[in-house]
Design a protein around this motif. Structure first.
Motif, PDB file in Angstrom:
ATOM      1  N   LYS A   1       0.835  -1.208   0.000  1.00 16.27           N
ATOM      2  CA  LYS A   1       0.000   0.000   0.000  1.00 16.27           C
ATOM      3  C   LYS A   1       0.869   1.257   0.000  1.00 16.27           C
ATOM      4  N   LEU A   2       1.945   1.226   0.762  1.00 17.57           N
ATOM      5  CA  LEU A   2       2.859   2.369   0.794  1.00 17.57           C
ATOM      6  C   LEU A   2       3.515   2.579  -0.569  1.00 17.57           C
ATOM      7  N   GLU A   3       3.941   1.478  -1.168  1.00 19.27           N
ATOM      8  CA  GLU A   3       4.552   1.560  -2.505  1.00 19.27           C
ATOM      9  C   GLU A   3       3.532   2.083  -3.518  1.00 19.27           C
ATOM     10  N   ASP A   4       2.295   1.574  -3.448  1.00 22.48           N
ATOM     11  CA  ASP A   4       1.232   2.067  -4.331  1.00 22.48           C
ATOM     12  C   ASP A   4       1.017   3.566  -4.124  1.00 22.48           C
ATOM     13  N   ARG A   5       1.007   3.978  -2.854  1.00 23.60           N
ATOM     14  CA  ARG A   5       0.783   5.396  -2.537  1.00 23.60           C
ATOM     15  C   ARG A   5       1.856   6.273  -3.179  1.00 23.60           C
ATOM     16  N   LYS A   6       3.106   5.800  -3.137  1.00 28.14           N
ATOM     17  CA  LYS A   6       4.210   6.553  -3.746  1.00 28.14           C
ATOM     18  C   LYS A   6       4.011   6.666  -5.254  1.00 28.14           C
ATOM     19  N   PHE A   7       3.622   5.563  -5.899  1.00 29.80           N
ATOM     20  CA  PHE A   7       3.385   5.592  -7.342  1.00 29.80           C
ATOM     21  C   PHE A   7       2.187   6.477  -7.690  1.00 29.80           C
ATOM     22  N   ILE A   8       1.143   6.413  -6.866  1.00 29.58           N
ATOM     23  CA  ILE A   8      -0.040   7.237  -7.120  1.00 29.58           C
ATOM     24  C   ILE A   8       0.329   8.718  -7.035  1.00 29.58           C
ATOM     25  N   ASP A   9       1.078   9.080  -6.011  1.00 27.92           N
ATOM     26  CA  ASP A   9       1.499  10.488  -5.881  1.00 27.92           C
ATOM     27  C   ASP A   9       2.368  10.919  -7.063  1.00 27.92           C
ATOM     28  N   LYS A  10       3.265  10.045  -7.475  1.00 27.26           N
ATOM     29  CA  LYS A  10       4.140  10.375  -8.600  1.00 27.26           C
ATOM     30  C   LYS A  10       3.318  10.482  -9.891  1.00 27.26           C
ATOM     31  N   ALA A  11       2.379   9.547 -10.082  1.00 24.88           N
ATOM     32  CA  ALA A  11       1.531   9.573 -11.282  1.00 24.88           C
ATOM     33  C   ALA A  11       0.650  10.826 -11.296  1.00 24.88           C
ATOM     34  N   LYS A  12       0.131  11.208 -10.119  1.00 22.18           N
ATOM     35  CA  LYS A  12      -0.667  12.443 -10.057  1.00 22.18           C
ATOM     36  C   LYS A  12       0.179  13.634 -10.503  1.00 22.18           C
ATOM     37  N   GLY A  13       1.392  13.696 -10.012  1.00 18.86           N
ATOM     38  CA  GLY A  13       2.283  14.795 -10.395  1.00 18.86           C
ATOM     39  C   GLY A  13       2.554  14.812 -11.887  1.00 18.86           C
ATOM     40  N   LEU A  14       2.782  13.648 -12.458  1.00 18.68           N
ATOM     41  CA  LEU A  14       3.031  13.566 -13.903  1.00 18.68           C
ATOM     42  C   LEU A  14       1.797  13.980 -14.705  1.00 18.68           C
ATOM     43  N   LEU A  15       0.619  13.529 -14.265  1.00 19.50           N
ATOM     44  CA  LEU A  15      -0.623  13.903 -14.957  1.00 19.50           C
ATOM     45  C   LEU A  15      -0.893  15.398 -14.822  1.00 19.50           C
ATOM     46  N   MET A  16      -0.614  15.946 -13.648  1.00 20.43           N
ATOM     47  CA  MET A  16      -0.807  17.386 -13.446  1.00 20.43           C
ATOM     48  C   MET A  16       0.054  18.166 -14.421  1.00 20.43           C
ATOM     49  N   LYS A  17       1.289  17.730 -14.607  1.00 22.00           N
ATOM     50  CA  LYS A  17       2.223  18.413 -15.494  1.00 22.00           C
ATOM     51  C   LYS A  17       1.844  18.206 -16.962  1.00 22.00           C
TER      52      LYS A  17
ATOM     53  N   GLN B   1      -6.608  17.298  -7.508  1.00 18.01           N
ATOM     54  CA  GLN B   1      -7.873  16.578  -7.373  1.00 18.01           C
ATOM     55  C   GLN B   1      -8.312  15.980  -8.710  1.00 18.01           C
ATOM     56  N   ASP B   2      -8.201  16.747  -9.780  1.00 17.76           N
ATOM     57  CA  ASP B   2      -8.589  16.236 -11.101  1.00 17.76           C
ATOM     58  C   ASP B   2      -7.652  15.126 -11.573  1.00 17.76           C
ATOM     59  N   ALA B   3      -6.376  15.247 -11.235  1.00 16.24           N
ATOM     60  CA  ALA B   3      -5.421  14.194 -11.599  1.00 16.24           C
ATOM     61  C   ALA B   3      -5.782  12.889 -10.890  1.00 16.24           C
ATOM     62  N   TYR B   4      -6.172  12.994  -9.624  1.00 20.59           N
ATOM     63  CA  TYR B   4      -6.569  11.800  -8.881  1.00 20.59           C
ATOM     64  C   TYR B   4      -7.861  11.214  -9.446  1.00 20.59           C
ATOM     65  N   LYS B   5      -8.818  12.062  -9.779  1.00 17.32           N
ATOM     66  CA  LYS B   5     -10.075  11.583 -10.371  1.00 17.32           C
ATOM     67  C   LYS B   5      -9.801  10.847 -11.683  1.00 17.32           C
ATOM     68  N   LEU B   6      -8.857  11.368 -12.466  1.00 23.29           N
ATOM     69  CA  LEU B   6      -8.500  10.719 -13.732  1.00 23.29           C
ATOM     70  C   LEU B   6      -7.877   9.345 -13.467  1.00 23.29           C
ATOM     71  N   LEU B   7      -6.994   9.263 -12.492  1.00 22.70           N
ATOM     72  CA  LEU B   7      -6.407   7.962 -12.123  1.00 22.70           C
ATOM     73  C   LEU B   7      -7.496   6.977 -11.703  1.00 22.70           C
ATOM     74  N   ARG B   8      -8.419   7.445 -10.878  1.00 22.79           N
ATOM     75  CA  ARG B   8      -9.495   6.578 -10.402  1.00 22.79           C
ATOM     76  C   ARG B   8     -10.372   6.116 -11.560  1.00 22.79           C
ATOM     77  N   LYS B   9     -10.681   7.015 -12.492  1.00 14.05           N
ATOM     78  CA  LYS B   9     -11.504   6.659 -13.661  1.00 14.05           C
ATOM     79  C   LYS B   9     -10.777   5.614 -14.514  1.00 14.05           C
ATOM     80  N   MET B  10      -9.479   5.831 -14.752  1.00 12.68           N
ATOM     81  CA  MET B  10      -8.696   4.854 -15.530  1.00 12.68           C
ATOM     82  C   MET B  10      -8.699   3.490 -14.849  1.00 12.68           C
ATOM     83  N   SER B  11      -8.623   3.522 -13.555  1.00  9.30           N
ATOM     84  CA  SER B  11      -8.622   2.280 -12.775  1.00  9.30           C
ATOM     85  C   SER B  11      -9.949   1.540 -12.951  1.00  9.30           C
TER      86      SER B  11
END
Length: 190
Positions: A138-154, A161-171
């Motif tokens: 879960k910790l490793e997933d959390r790190k990847f999720i945070d990194k992926a959010k940052g990449l999507l934001m950029k 918030q929108d980056a996280y929603k996009l990750l959740r939708k893709m999931s």
């Protein structure tokens, strides 16, 4: 369901006596071995709840075999037997992760309770290891999720918030975990 046990001793009479005691107490002796190499093979085959192993054996002794068995997670735990009470052996037994240490000849009254305690401790340790593994994932997933959010934001000019929603939708759309989606995004965008 009877607990599975592998007995390892280079003395056939000792193995026979231990097997008899265990079977009378309702345990399932699934394998026997005469040296450390055979013990490792028996554990790979049967994945026992407990290995009852002599320390002094030819080819590969019980301490070295225990170290390999515990490293490979192919048995729940190990109860070491020896004809010698030696502080050095006790310390080595602790280092390889043995759950118990008995000096031969075995006292029948304390043997079965010791076996039961070792099996119980092995289950507790397995449960704790599984919990640690889950938390680590879960910790490793959390790190990847945070990194992926940052990449999507950029990349997509989104807020967090929108980056996280996009990750959740893709999931959800991909019917996979958000952690797997995040890993993919990190690989693709980095």
């Amino acid at each position: 369901m009877a607990k599975k046990i592998v007995i390892v001793d280079d003395e056939p009479v000792t193995k026979m006596d231990i097997k008899e005691l265990l079977e009378e107490a309702g345990y399932d002796v699934v394998g026997q071995a005469s040296n450390g190499f055979e013990a490792i093979n028996e554990c790979k085959t049967h994945k026992p709840d407990l290995v009852i192993m002599d320390i002094k054996m030819p080819m590969l002794d019980g301490l070295k075999a225990s170290k390999k068995i515990m490293h490979d997670h192919i048995a729940g735990g190990i109860l070491l037997l020896t004809a010698f009470y030696d502080k050095e052996f006790v310390e080595q037994a602790k280092e390889v992760g043995a759950l118990g240490y008995l000096v031969k000849p075995l006292d029948e009254k304390s043997f079965i309770p010791t076996v039961e305690m070792c099996i119980s401790r092995a289950k507790d340790i397995q449960s704790l290891n599984q919990q640690v593994e889950e938390v680590s994932k879960k910790l490793e997933d959390r790190k990847f999720i945070d990194k992926a959010k940052g990449l999507l934001m950029k990349e997509k000019n989104l807020d967090e918030q929108d980056a996280y929603k996009l990750l959740r939708k893709m999931s959800m759309d991909g019917r996979t975990t958000i952690g797997e989606i995040a890993r993919t995004i990190v690989i693709v965008y980095e």
